[in-house]
Every structure is written in C-alpha cells, then in structure tokens.
Design a protein around this motif. Structure first.
Motif, short mmCIF file in Angstrom:
data_model
loop_
_atom_site.label_atom_id
_atom_site.label_comp_id
_atom_site.label_asym_id
_atom_site.label_seq_id
_atom_site.Cartn_x
_atom_site.Cartn_y
_atom_site.Cartn_z
N SER A 151 -38.91 -52.15 -42.89
CA SER A 151 -39.15 -53.63 -42.45
C SER A 151 -40.43 -53.75 -41.41
O SER A 151 -40.66 -52.51 -40.55
CB SER A 151 -37.67 -54.07 -41.82
N GLN A 174 -40.23 -55.69 -38.91
CA GLN A 174 -39.59 -55.85 -37.66
C GLN A 174 -38.32 -55.38 -37.53
O GLN A 174 -37.69 -54.74 -38.43
CB GLN A 174 -39.33 -57.40 -37.53
N HIS A 175 -37.84 -54.89 -36.19
CA HIS A 175 -36.54 -54.19 -35.99
C HIS A 175 -35.36 -54.95 -36.51
O HIS A 175 -35.40 -55.87 -36.36
CB HIS A 175 -36.45 -53.79 -34.60
N GLN A 176 -34.67 -54.15 -37.42
CA GLN A 176 -33.30 -54.46 -38.00
C GLN A 176 -32.15 -53.87 -37.74
O GLN A 176 -32.56 -52.35 -37.53
CB GLN A 176 -33.41 -54.92 -39.27
N GLN A 198 -28.61 -53.13 -42.34
CA GLN A 198 -29.13 -53.90 -43.21
C GLN A 198 -30.21 -53.36 -43.91
O GLN A 198 -30.86 -54.15 -44.68
CB GLN A 198 -29.42 -54.96 -42.19
N LEU A 199 -30.74 -51.91 -43.62
CA LEU A 199 -31.87 -51.68 -44.48
C LEU A 199 -31.48 -50.46 -45.67
O LEU A 199 -30.61 -49.56 -44.84
CB LEU A 199 -32.92 -50.97 -43.34
#
Length: 200
Positions: free
Chosen positions: A152, A154-156, A160-161
């Motif tokens: 991603s 952006q940081h998540q 969720q990844l």
C-alpha cells in the motif's frame, strides 16, 4: 555591668538544633540595656571570650525527633525504590525478543520500504510502500528481502494487508540497525531501505 552567656536552641517538628558556640552579652545593671559590641573595650572582649569558652557544651548540636526519623525512613525507602526501579532489568515482551532475533529464511515482517531518490532529484525518496516482507534467502550477513504483492502507498493496519504472496526474488540487503522495536535493512546497492516494526 554584668555579663550574660547563653546558647540558642531551635526546635522544629523534625529536629532540634543547639548552637555550637556560646554567645556573650554585656548588660548595664542600672538601665538593664544591652551594651552594643561596638562599645566593648579590648578587656571586655577578652573577658567575654574567656567566659563563653567555659560555658558547658550542649548535650548535642543536632538531633532528629521521632517525626524526623520517620521522615528520613520514608525518604530512604523512596530513594531505594527509585534506585531499584532504575537499575532492575526491564522485561522484554515476546514481540521485542522476536524482533531482536537474527532473521532466517521464512521470517515475515511488517513495515515500510523507501526507495532512494536519484542524486539530482528534488524529492527525498523515489518510492514508498507499506506492507509485509519475507526473508527468502540468507547468504552470510546478506538477507534477500521480498515484498508482498499487496503493498500500500499509505499506512494501513497490518491485518488489512495480504501476507501470503511475495515476490519470487528478494532484494539483497544488510542489517544496519536491529532493536526490539525496529529492524532496518538497506539494499546492498543502496536503492531501497526496509524499516520493519513487527514480526509475524
């Protein structure tokens, strides 16, 4: 004229203090007023010093009261606790212990990568991604780091990844910093740096 010698005593809740030296004062018998020291003659000064030196010594100069001893005991206990808390080894969590272990093939980490910018570029980094990384090969102190196929920009949250599929070939890198909180690896060609903070 008469000479009066005395000691002073100060009393507090925590201690009692007696003056170490005796004090001498001359008084006029008729007026009962103190004769100031500036008016003393040399003989008066010598006589006063002699009499003051002969005054019995006090039983003590400084003595703690019961309350004083309690206060000292509480302070000593407080300093003891603070010293113990400062010097005792801190217990590391399982996550910190895992992060400090030498990476082996199959280890997976969560974090980010930063691509190095070109020398003439106006930006600090050329690429950025957050996600999972996997050690796919180890040769001595060189670790081949493979990115997840689900990175991603952006940081998540790591949950969720995707952490199941990775690039087939990893980037050869060396460890530049390893603590219980972060593992930093830099590519041998300095093209990318990996900053990982969690181990799966």
């Amino acid at each position: 004229m008469t000479l009066l010698t005395y000691r002073t005593q100060a009393r507090w809740a925590v201690a009692v203090v007696n003056s170490k030296k005796a004090t001498a004062e001359f008084y006029d018998v008729e007026t009962n007023k103190r004769i100031p020291r500036t008016a003393w003659t040399a003989d008066m000064k010598a006589f006063a010093a002699e009499k003051a030196a002969n005054v019995p010594k006090p039983p003590f100069v400084f003595r703690l009261t019961i309350i004083g001893w309690i206060v000292v005991a509480l302070l000593a206990a407080g300093f003891g606790v603070m010293t113990y808390e400062t010097l005792k080894p801190t217990e590391q969590s399982a996550e910190q212990v895992a992060m400090e272990q030498t990476p082996v093939v199959g280890d997976m980490y969560f974090g980010r990568f930063e691509g190095a910018a070109e020398p003439d570029s106006l930006v600090a980094i050329s690429d950025l991604g957050f996600g999972w990384f996997k050690i796919v090969k180890v040769e001595g102190d060189t670790y081949f780091v493979a990115k997840s196929t689900d990175m991603s920009k952006q940081h998540q949250p790591k949950e969720q990844l995707e952490s199941a599929e990775f690039e087939e070939e990893g980037t050869p890198a060396k460890i530049v910093e390893q603590t219980g909180w972060q593992l930093t690896l830099e590519a041998i060609d300095e093209s990318v740096t990996f900053y990982v903070t969690d181990k799966k």
